[in-house]
Design an enzyme around this catalytic site. Structure first.
Site, PDB file in Angstrom:
ATOM      1  N   HIS A   1       0.813  -1.215   0.000  1.00 15.15           N
ATOM      2  CA  HIS A   1       0.000   0.000   0.000  1.00 15.15           C
ATOM      3  C   HIS A   1       0.849   1.269   0.000  1.00 15.15           C
ATOM      4  CE1 HIS A   1       0.854   0.772   4.305  1.00 15.15           C
ATOM      5  NE2 HIS A   1       0.797  -0.545   4.426  1.00 15.15           N
ATOM      6  N   ASP A   2       0.392   2.243  -0.764  1.00 15.23           N
ATOM      7  CA  ASP A   2       0.941   3.605  -0.776  1.00 15.23           C
ATOM      8  C   ASP A   2       2.354   3.698  -1.343  1.00 15.23           C
ATOM      9  OD1 ASP A   2      -1.323   5.041   0.664  1.00 15.23           O
ATOM     10  OD2 ASP A   2      -0.799   3.519   2.148  1.00 15.23           O
TER      11      ASP A   2
ATOM     12  N   GLY B   1       5.126  -1.029   2.619  1.00 15.74           N
ATOM     13  CA  GLY B   1       4.300   0.151   2.429  1.00 15.74           C
ATOM     14  C   GLY B   1       5.086   1.445   2.350  1.00 15.74           C
TER      15      GLY B   1
END
Length: 246
Positions: free
Chosen positions: A103-104, A121
């Site tokens: 994520h991200d 992440g």
């Protein structure tokens, strides 16, 4: 843009560009945006929930993949943890089998992840970076443009632009082959060598950040040299690769 409903395994609220190819058994989750000519191969999952305890699945987040990128078998790319934001893959990237982008993360253009690479992440990756197979990168790490990260490496410190890494948070030199393939001029390469020596080979010993800050006052003669040095000073609280060179 195409809703993607005619592709098996593509959920609603997906945007597909022209010429996108989704192989059987691939999954593209809602909130994903795929640019033109993106290829998603068998058993890949694009836009799955973050592997993050306490994540609110009701958040409107997604994944963006740039034009011409190739997502091979078994790759997983997780959506963002922040409302309205995206995990991003740039243009003409090549993510080989079973690699993972958490994520991200934000990947630039022409990034290559060899088989089994793991990006935790919030990792940011510059353009034209190559990761060798089964590399693991810790969350929030920055990987500078044009770097070459060794296979099986464990990276938990920031990787400056245009360098080659060793196996565990060490730098072994400039990625000279990569620079020449990208047609960097002789002046740019010579300048990067001077800047690299100033940060990693000069005495007395000191932090890379301090050495880069001192070198910025007089040393760089090209924009590429300045780019290399500013990577250290833009995030002064970060830790950077150590030099293996004696």
């Amino acid at each position: 843009m195409n809703s993607g409903q005619e592709f098996q395994g593509v959920e609603n609220n997906v945007e597909l560009g022209e010429g996108v190819r989704i192989a059987p058994f691939a999954i593209v989750k809602g909130g994903s945006i795929l640019g033109d000519r993106v290829q998603v191969d068998h058993f890949a999952v694009v836009g799955g929930n973050p592997q993050f305890l306490g994540f609110d699945e009701s958040l409107s987040t997604g994944v963006k993949i740039g034009t011409g990128s190739v997502i091979r078998e078994g790759v997983t790319i997780n959506r963002s943890t922040h409302e309205g934001e995206f995990t991003t893959i740039g243009e003409k990237c090549f993510l080989m089998a079973n690699s993972h982008v958490a994520h991200d993360c934000a990947l630039g253009n022409n990034v290559i992840l060899a088989n089994g690479v793991l990006l935790a992440g919030h990792v940011t990756v510059g353009d034209n970076v190559f990761f060798g197979g089964n590399t693991a990168v810790q969350q929030f790490t920055r990987i500078g443009e044009g770097a070459m990260v060794a296979g099986l490496a464990r990276i938990s410190m920031d990787v400056p632009p245009f360098v080659m890494t060793g196996y565990e948070n060490d730098v072994v030199g400039l990625n000279l082959v990569g620079l020449k393939r990208r047609n960097f001029s002789a002046d740019e390469i010579a300048d990067l060598k001077r800047c690299f020596r100033a940060v990693y080979l000069s005495k007395p010993h000191g932090s890379p950040t301090k050495k880069a800050a001192d070198a910025l006052n007089s040393l760089p003669e090209t924009a590429r040299g300045e780019q290399f040095l500013r990577f250290f000073t833009d995030c002064e609280k970060r830790k950077f690769l150590r030099s293996r060179i004696k």
